[in-house]
Design a protein around this motif. Structure first.
Motif, PDB file in Angstrom:
ATOM      1  N   ARG A   3      39.512  50.857  42.122  1.00  0.00           N
ATOM      2  CA  ARG A   3      39.827  50.914  40.691  1.00  0.00           C
ATOM      3  C   ARG A   3      40.036  52.370  40.329  1.00  0.00           C
ATOM      4  O   ARG A   3      39.247  53.230  40.711  1.00  0.00           O
ATOM      5  CB  ARG A   3      38.665  50.314  39.905  1.00  0.00           C
ATOM      6  CG  ARG A   3      38.379  48.862  40.306  1.00  0.00           C
ATOM      7  CD  ARG A   3      36.979  48.464  39.937  1.00  0.00           C
ATOM      8  NE  ARG A   3      35.988  49.323  40.556  1.00  0.00           N
ATOM      9  CZ  ARG A   3      34.786  49.584  40.049  1.00  0.00           C
ATOM     10  NH1 ARG A   3      34.406  49.047  38.923  1.00  0.00           N
ATOM     11  NH2 ARG A   3      33.948  50.373  40.685  1.00  0.00           N
ATOM     12  N   THR A  65      47.230  45.710  37.220  1.00  0.00           N
ATOM     13  CA  THR A  65      46.913  45.253  38.567  1.00  0.00           C
ATOM     14  C   THR A  65      48.085  45.645  39.467  1.00  0.00           C
ATOM     15  O   THR A  65      49.239  45.397  39.124  1.00  0.00           O
ATOM     16  CB  THR A  65      46.695  43.727  38.565  1.00  0.00           C
ATOM     17  OG1 THR A  65      45.500  43.450  37.839  1.00  0.00           O
ATOM     18  CG2 THR A  65      46.573  43.182  39.979  1.00  0.00           C
ATOM     19  N   GLU A  77      45.104  45.534  47.034  1.00  0.00           N
ATOM     20  CA  GLU A  77      45.158  45.275  45.593  1.00  0.00           C
ATOM     21  C   GLU A  77      44.242  46.277  44.910  1.00  0.00           C
ATOM     22  O   GLU A  77      43.150  46.557  45.402  1.00  0.00           O
ATOM     23  CB  GLU A  77      44.697  43.840  45.276  1.00  0.00           C
ATOM     24  CG  GLU A  77      44.672  43.568  43.772  1.00  0.00           C
ATOM     25  CD  GLU A  77      44.297  42.131  43.387  1.00  0.00           C
ATOM     26  OE1 GLU A  77      44.270  41.245  44.272  1.00  0.00           O
ATOM     27  OE2 GLU A  77      44.021  41.911  42.197  1.00  0.00           O
ATOM     28  N   TRP A  78      44.686  46.846  43.809  1.00  0.00           N
ATOM     29  CA  TRP A  78      43.818  47.734  43.052  1.00  0.00           C
ATOM     30  C   TRP A  78      44.121  47.617  41.564  1.00  0.00           C
ATOM     31  O   TRP A  78      45.133  47.032  41.171  1.00  0.00           O
ATOM     32  CB  TRP A  78      43.918  49.179  43.555  1.00  0.00           C
ATOM     33  CG  TRP A  78      45.192  49.911  43.315  1.00  0.00           C
ATOM     34  CD1 TRP A  78      45.457  50.822  42.340  1.00  0.00           C
ATOM     35  CD2 TRP A  78      46.400  49.830  44.108  1.00  0.00           C
ATOM     36  NE1 TRP A  78      46.744  51.303  42.461  1.00  0.00           N
ATOM     37  CE2 TRP A  78      47.344  50.712  43.523  1.00  0.00           C
ATOM     38  CE3 TRP A  78      46.786  49.094  45.235  1.00  0.00           C
ATOM     39  CZ2 TRP A  78      48.638  50.879  44.035  1.00  0.00           C
ATOM     40  CZ3 TRP A  78      48.075  49.245  45.743  1.00  0.00           C
ATOM     41  CH2 TRP A  78      48.974  50.133  45.136  1.00  0.00           C
ATOM     42  N   MET A  79      43.224  48.131  40.763  1.00  0.00           N
ATOM     43  CA  MET A  79      43.411  48.112  39.314  1.00  0.00           C
ATOM     44  C   MET A  79      43.537  49.544  38.809  1.00  0.00           C
ATOM     45  O   MET A  79      42.981  50.474  39.412  1.00  0.00           O
ATOM     46  CB  MET A  79      42.207  47.456  38.621  1.00  0.00           C
ATOM     47  CG  MET A  79      41.995  46.013  39.018  1.00  0.00           C
ATOM     48  SD  MET A  79      40.565  45.284  38.142  1.00  0.00           S
ATOM     49  CE  MET A  79      41.321  44.886  36.559  1.00  0.00           C
ATOM     50  N   THR A 135      51.349  43.875  35.776  1.00  0.00           N
ATOM     51  CA  THR A 135      51.180  43.658  37.217  1.00  0.00           C
ATOM     52  C   THR A 135      52.382  44.279  37.921  1.00  0.00           C
ATOM     53  O   THR A 135      53.525  44.077  37.493  1.00  0.00           O
ATOM     54  CB  THR A 135      51.139  42.141  37.527  1.00  0.00           C
ATOM     55  OG1 THR A 135      50.158  41.524  36.698  1.00  0.00           O
ATOM     56  CG2 THR A 135      50.795  41.905  38.995  1.00  0.00           C
TER      57      THR A 135
ATOM     58  N   ARG B   3      35.319  40.121  38.934  1.00  0.00           N
ATOM     59  CA  ARG B   3      35.807  40.560  37.631  1.00  0.00           C
ATOM     60  C   ARG B   3      35.965  39.331  36.750  1.00  0.00           C
ATOM     61  O   ARG B   3      36.520  38.318  37.184  1.00  0.00           O
ATOM     62  CB  ARG B   3      37.150  41.275  37.809  1.00  0.00           C
ATOM     63  CG  ARG B   3      37.037  42.486  38.758  1.00  0.00           C
ATOM     64  CD  ARG B   3      38.391  42.840  39.313  1.00  0.00           C
ATOM     65  NE  ARG B   3      38.984  41.739  40.043  1.00  0.00           N
ATOM     66  CZ  ARG B   3      40.292  41.550  40.193  1.00  0.00           C
ATOM     67  NH1 ARG B   3      41.148  42.400  39.663  1.00  0.00           N
ATOM     68  NH2 ARG B   3      40.762  40.524  40.871  1.00  0.00           N
ATOM     69  N   ASN B  38      46.578  40.149  36.423  1.00  0.00           N
ATOM     70  CA  ASN B  38      46.097  41.190  35.520  1.00  0.00           C
ATOM     71  C   ASN B  38      45.138  40.564  34.509  1.00  0.00           C
ATOM     72  O   ASN B  38      45.020  39.333  34.417  1.00  0.00           O
ATOM     73  CB  ASN B  38      47.257  41.965  34.873  1.00  0.00           C
ATOM     74  CG  ASN B  38      48.049  41.159  33.874  1.00  0.00           C
ATOM     75  OD1 ASN B  38      47.488  40.536  32.983  1.00  0.00           O
ATOM     76  ND2 ASN B  38      49.370  41.172  34.032  1.00  0.00           N
TER      77      ASN B  38
END
Lengths: 155, 155
Positions: A3, A65, A77-79, A135, B3, B38
């Motif tokens: 994140r 995202t 995958e990351w935020m 996204t 999450r 998202n």
């Protein structure tokens, strides 16, 4: 899951950006959240580490995202949480370990080399008061292959 | 990292809540984000699954980090994104698999049994236009042992 929290510091119609050495792409200062941190504590700490500045009252403007795909499989995958503020305290570092710090005119931000998804994000946040959500799907060499922003464009 | 995205649907001074069967604690509808989603897509999907309703234009009001500790060690960490809206479409489910759906008067929300951190969160979001950020530390039996909210109270 990784994140990232970053912040658009916008002062006198300029944005503080960081030119990363690897690709020469521009980002706004920020970095990886640590275990146990909330997103606001994280963006304040990271901004300080990269710039020497204490941002004041950063407000969350975008939550994203990111997915990286290889052969149609998600490999990462990351935020990312993007804040904005117009206020800071402290003195800008002369040298940042993360890259070259540069005040960029707001109307030149979109002309800088950067990840294509970031360009969509800046276009939106710099021209709107909305919060946005999105996204983004990238290849492993950072070509943007899909994106979905909500709202889809600045009002 | 887990999450969660949830939403305060507030209509005619009532909030749609869900009474969870395990402890009898009240929450607002929502649930776990899926890979690649998202936060906004996630809250819309989860709200629909739990209530039958399509929330309209939910806006993010709070972003939180939760930590669960045992013997001073972190045993779990998760994030929660709390949206709010006043608008929806569709018909409320008569039966939700997740618990009992109930419209609760806004001024009775804080009297319901719930996780102590959630009480702080509702107190803030129901009384303020601010976005909030927070960190909550729980024991494994959900006693709140530390909390840090920013801003610390509703303006």
């Amino acid at each position: 899951m990784q994140r990232v929290a970053n912040c658009i510091l916008r002062v006198n119609n300029q944005v503080l950006m960081l030119k990363k050495p690897r690709r020469g792409w521009y980002v706004v200062p920020g970095g990886k959240m640590e275990a146990g941190e909330n997103i606001k504590d994280s963006v304040i700490r990271e901004f300080k580490e990269e710039t020497g500045l204490d941002i004041v009252d950063p407000e969350l403007k975008g939550s994203f995202t990111f997915i990286m795909k290889e052969d149609n499989e998600t490999v990462q995958e990351w935020m990312m949480f993007t804040f904005q503020t117009t206020s800071f305290q402290g003195e800008l570092l002369e040298f940042s370990e993360e890259g070259e710090l540069e005040w960029v005119d707001v109307n030149e931000v979109l002309d800088k080399p950067m990840a294509e998804g970031d360009r969509h994000i800046f276009k939106h946040i710099l021209n709107s008061e909305d919060q946005i959500y999105g996204t983004f799907v990238y290849t492993t060499d950072f070509k943007l292959i899909d994106q979905d922003m909500d709202p889809s464009r600045p009002k």
